[in-house]
Design a protein around this motif. Structure first.
Motif, mmCIF file in Angstrom:
data_model
loop_
_atom_site.group_PDB
_atom_site.id
_atom_site.type_symbol
_atom_site.label_atom_id
_atom_site.label_comp_id
_atom_site.label_asym_id
_atom_site.label_seq_id
_atom_site.Cartn_x
_atom_site.Cartn_y
_atom_site.Cartn_z
ATOM 1 N N THR A 155 6.513 -0.929 -2.447
ATOM 2 C CA THR A 155 5.139 -0.408 -2.466
ATOM 3 C C THR A 155 4.879 0.504 -1.270
ATOM 4 O OG1 THR A 155 4.381 -2.429 -1.369
ATOM 5 C CG2 THR A 155 4.164 -2.342 -3.783
ATOM 6 N N GLU A 156 5.446 0.162 -0.109
ATOM 7 C CA GLU A 156 5.284 1.007 1.073
ATOM 8 C C GLU A 156 5.990 2.347 0.873
ATOM 9 O OE1 GLU A 156 5.147 -1.789 4.980
ATOM 10 O OE2 GLU A 156 7.011 -1.909 3.814
ATOM 11 N N ALA A 189 3.984 4.445 -1.656
ATOM 12 C CA ALA A 189 2.732 4.928 -1.058
ATOM 13 C C ALA A 189 3.015 6.060 -0.076
ATOM 14 C CB ALA A 189 1.999 3.783 -0.364
ATOM 15 N N THR A 219 1.853 9.952 -0.706
ATOM 16 C CA THR A 219 0.984 10.567 0.299
ATOM 17 C C THR A 219 1.623 11.826 0.868
ATOM 18 O OG1 THR A 219 0.066 8.399 0.856
ATOM 19 C CG2 THR A 219 -0.246 10.156 2.469
#
Length: 154
Positions: free
Chosen positions: A127-128, A131, A135
């Motif tokens: 998930t990191e 993300a 971004t």
């Protein structure tokens, strides 16, 4: 966001960006063959991604003069990494494409880069990673969009 709130975030971004770019550039540089500069590698990456392009396109993409691109192209041709392909319909246009050795070099370097980056990406949860990439891609889209607007208005 208020300007006061942005200042510390911008400072954090600038520090992290500087350190990541400085260290990763050095590490990526060590992965390159001795006779390949960072500019030459970026040029090869661009041509590899596009299949073919012109010198003018390279100059516009990298925000450099055509003479700088001519020097890079000349060296890459001498190293048998790219070739010049004349346009069949317009003799004024010459395309640049990777030679078989250029394609092989790109595959070899790409594998080394993937192995290097995997060492760091492995420290993050999926998930990191997603993300961060989403971004970062959003920032890239904003920059590209702004650059296209500037180019259209020039």
């Amino acid at each position: 966001m208020e300007t006061l709130q942005l200042k510390p975030l911008i400072a954090r971004y600038m520090t992290a960006s500087f350190n990541v770019n400085r260290i990763m550039s050095a590490r990526l540089g060590k992965l390159m063959p001795e006779n390949l500069t960072a500019d030459q590698h970026q040029t090869l990456c661009y041509i590899h991604e596009r299949g073919m392009c012109t010198s003018s396109e390279l100059a516009d993409t990298f925000f450099v003069g055509k003479s700088s691109i001519t020097a890079i192209v000349k060296r890459l041709v001498e190293k048998d990494l790219i070739e010049r392909i004349p346009d069949e319909r317009d003799r004024r246009v010459t395309y640049l494409a990777l030679t078989p050795s250029g394609k092989q070099l790109m595959l070899d370097v790409q594998l080394k880069i993937e192995q290097l980056l995997a060492r760091y990406i492995g420290h993050f949860q999926e998930t990191e990673i997603l993300a961060f990439i989403e971004t970062f891609e959003k920032l890239a889209r904003l920059l590209i969009s702004e650059e296209e607007e500037v180019t259209e208005n020039s």
